[in-house]
Design a protein around this motif. Sequence first.
Motif, mmCIF file in Angstrom:
data_model
loop_
_atom_site.group_PDB
_atom_site.id
_atom_site.type_symbol
_atom_site.label_atom_id
_atom_site.label_comp_id
_atom_site.label_asym_id
_atom_site.label_seq_id
_atom_site.Cartn_x
_atom_site.Cartn_y
_atom_site.Cartn_z
ATOM 1 N N GLY A 70 0.860 -1.197 -0.196
ATOM 2 C CA GLY A 70 -0.041 0.032 0.012
ATOM 3 C C GLY A 70 0.876 1.439 0.087
ATOM 4 N N ALA A 71 2.155 1.226 0.064
ATOM 5 C CA ALA A 71 2.951 2.240 0.060
ATOM 6 C C ALA A 71 3.455 2.854 -1.340
ATOM 7 C CB ALA A 71 4.239 2.054 1.293
ATOM 8 N N PRO A 72 3.514 3.970 -1.695
ATOM 9 C CA PRO A 72 3.960 4.246 -2.853
ATOM 10 C C PRO A 72 5.550 3.956 -3.035
ATOM 11 C CG PRO A 72 3.954 6.349 -1.425
ATOM 12 C CD PRO A 72 3.600 5.168 -0.748
ATOM 13 N N TRP A 73 5.643 3.542 -4.374
ATOM 14 C CA TRP A 73 6.881 3.091 -4.879
ATOM 15 C C TRP A 73 7.912 4.095 -5.269
ATOM 16 C CZ3 TRP A 73 8.452 5.444 -9.444
ATOM 17 C CH2 TRP A 73 7.580 5.701 -10.214
ATOM 18 N N TYR A 74 7.694 5.520 -5.006
ATOM 19 C CA TYR A 74 8.362 6.613 -5.136
ATOM 20 C C TYR A 74 8.691 7.300 -4.227
ATOM 21 C CZ TYR A 74 3.579 8.160 -5.516
ATOM 22 O OH TYR A 74 2.049 8.505 -5.104
ATOM 23 N N PRO A 75 9.587 8.289 -3.691
ATOM 24 C CA PRO A 75 9.863 8.914 -2.646
ATOM 25 C C PRO A 75 8.544 9.938 -2.527
ATOM 26 C CG PRO A 75 11.784 9.034 -3.751
ATOM 27 C CD PRO A 75 10.688 8.335 -4.641
ATOM 28 N N ALA A 76 7.789 10.069 -1.369
ATOM 29 C CA ALA A 76 6.878 10.903 -1.255
ATOM 30 C C ALA A 76 7.143 12.552 -1.603
ATOM 31 C CB ALA A 76 6.326 10.942 0.269
ATOM 32 N N GLU A 77 8.370 12.889 -1.362
ATOM 33 C CA GLU A 77 8.395 14.386 -1.530
ATOM 34 C C GLU A 77 8.150 14.778 -3.276
ATOM 35 O OE1 GLU A 77 12.668 12.711 -1.011
ATOM 36 O OE2 GLU A 77 10.802 12.324 -0.367
ATOM 37 N N TYR A 78 8.307 13.465 -3.939
ATOM 38 C CA TYR A 78 8.151 13.696 -5.569
ATOM 39 C C TYR A 78 6.699 13.218 -5.986
ATOM 40 C CZ TYR A 78 13.092 14.774 -5.257
ATOM 41 O OH TYR A 78 14.390 15.172 -5.220
ATOM 42 N N ALA A 79 5.939 13.113 -5.383
ATOM 43 C CA ALA A 79 4.596 12.528 -5.613
ATOM 44 C C ALA A 79 3.994 13.480 -6.777
ATOM 45 C CB ALA A 79 3.626 12.617 -4.487
ATOM 46 N N SER A 80 4.103 14.658 -7.064
ATOM 47 C CA SER A 80 3.689 15.609 -8.013
ATOM 48 C C SER A 80 4.240 15.651 -9.187
ATOM 49 C CB SER A 80 3.491 17.192 -7.424
ATOM 50 O OG SER A 80 4.987 17.469 -7.463
ATOM 51 N N GLU A 91 1.361 -0.017 -10.168
ATOM 52 C CA GLU A 91 0.113 -0.308 -9.501
ATOM 53 C C GLU A 91 -0.623 -1.492 -9.874
ATOM 54 O OE1 GLU A 91 -0.835 1.552 -6.773
ATOM 55 O OE2 GLU A 91 0.957 2.645 -7.263
ATOM 56 N N THR A 92 -0.106 -2.029 -11.152
ATOM 57 C CA THR A 92 -0.832 -3.443 -11.421
ATOM 58 C C THR A 92 -0.116 -4.458 -10.801
ATOM 59 O OG1 THR A 92 0.427 -3.521 -13.448
ATOM 60 C CG2 THR A 92 -1.682 -2.493 -13.503
#
Length: 92
Positions: A70-80, A91-92
């Motif tokens: 459930g955690a993103p694969w990318y660093p959170a500070e670059y979500a945008s 996500e698949t």
Amino acid sequence: MSYIVVYELGKPVTARSSSGAPGDEERPVRRVHAAPTAPGEPSATGPRTLCGKDTFAMETARGKTTERPGAPWYPAEYASVVCPDCDAVMET
């Protein structure tokens, strides 16, 4: 298959020091991509991202991204600035 987070960098921007003097050039992260690891080299990036871009001029992210469910694969500070095509594959 293992994946590595890579950064597509923008054009260099001259950073200013706190005194206002020009500092080192910085290259801002323009887009965050995911790329498979190179065959037989788990710490090396393969030649293309999941969306098909060449990884040659990209910078590899430092450290490991979280592998928690459930955690993103990318660093959170670059979500945008996450690549939507790479994100859809991850996500698949």
